[in-house]
Design an enzyme around this catalytic site. Structure first.
Site, short mmCIF file in Angstrom:
data_model
loop_
_atom_site.label_atom_id
_atom_site.label_comp_id
_atom_site.label_asym_id
_atom_site.label_seq_id
_atom_site.Cartn_x
_atom_site.Cartn_y
_atom_site.Cartn_z
CD GLU A 111 -12.12 2.09 19.48
OE1 GLU A 111 -11.95 1.00 18.93
OE2 GLU A 111 -13.21 2.72 19.44
CD GLU A 131 -14.94 -1.68 23.20
OE1 GLU A 131 -14.97 -0.49 22.86
OE2 GLU A 131 -14.07 -2.12 23.99
#
Length: 260
Positions: A111, A131
């Protein structure tokens, strides 16, 4: 205590290196430091380009520091200016940022890279959004990935956590260029030098238009431009640099950009 973030300035370029052994993971304190650094970069008229990379040869950044989380860092805590890693939500950043991915780049680290404008990667770099395996959601990546790469590839990354090597990442357009590991940083500096010699007011206009028009219809965005509703565009068209560009073209010489 030594800072987990190192900086180096060369001319109009700022290099930011995440240096938290062993993996360059980001905790709340590190994120706040990065936020201060990138805010100062944004607001310094002498700075034109930033490079963000990781220390060492194995990790760019794996994202959120789970050990710090286990010790009490809240996942919804205060990440500081600019949100996670100082870049993800930094408003008004109208200068080019290059991510030089020197190794493992996953989760919040990916990210962070996605918050840059251009991504260079070492040939051994790997990418993933794991995740899903820890029962959490990659919020920023869920917003950004389907807009950056083909939808089905983005969803595969998000839903399975599968790892991509640098070649596959380049094939899907996730990164711009692959370089031998030993050449990565020098290539990042070479690109930064090229950008730093360019017109900063034009870069600012490009970044504002791209950012603000992302969710707008084409004609609505064009109407905003022609209606003088983008501040960076208006600044550019009333600048000495805009006149310098025209003069340099007429004189058949390289322009000298002042950023004003």
């Amino acid at each position: 205590m030594e800072s987990p973030v190192k900086t180096e300035r060369r001319g109009h370029i700022l290099a930011v290196t995440l240096d938290r052994p062993k993996a360059n993971a980001i905790d709340l304190a590190t994120s706040r430091i990065m936020g201060e650094i990138f805010t100062e970069f944004r607001d310094d008229p002498d700075m034109r380009v930033a490079i963000v990379t990781g220390a060492g040869e194995k990790f760019f950044c794996p994202g959120w520091d789970l050990k710090a989380a286990a010790a009490g860092d809240a996942v919804d805590g205060d990440y500081g200016k600019g949100g996670f890693g100082g870049l993800q939500e930094l408003r008004g950043l109208n200068k080019p940022v290059i991510a030089a991915v020197n190794g493992i780049c996953c989760g919040g680290g990916l990210e962070l890279a996605l918050s840059a404008d251009i991504i260079l990667a070492a040939d051994h770099a790997t990418f993933a959004m794991p995740e899903i395996r820890s029962g959490t959601v990659a919020d920023a990546a869920s917003l950004k990935l389907p807009k950056r790469i083909p939808y089905h590839i983005a969803m595969e990354m998000l839903l399975t956590g599968r790892w991509f090597d640098a070649e596959e990442a380049a094939r899907w357009g996730l990164i711009n260029h692959i370089h031998p590991a030993e050449d990565l940083i020098s290539q990042a500096w070479k690109l930064a030098d090229q950008l730093a010699s360019g017109p900063p007011l034009v870069y600012a206009a490009i970044k504002e238009i791209v950012r603000e028009a992302e969710d707008m219809k084409f004609q609505d965005a064009m109407n905003r431009i022609t209606g003088s509703q983008f501040q960076t565009v208006e600044t550019l068209y009333r600048s000495d640099d805009q006149k310098e560009g025209a003069r340099a073209f007429a004189d058949k010489r390289d322009p000298v950009w002042k950023g004003r």
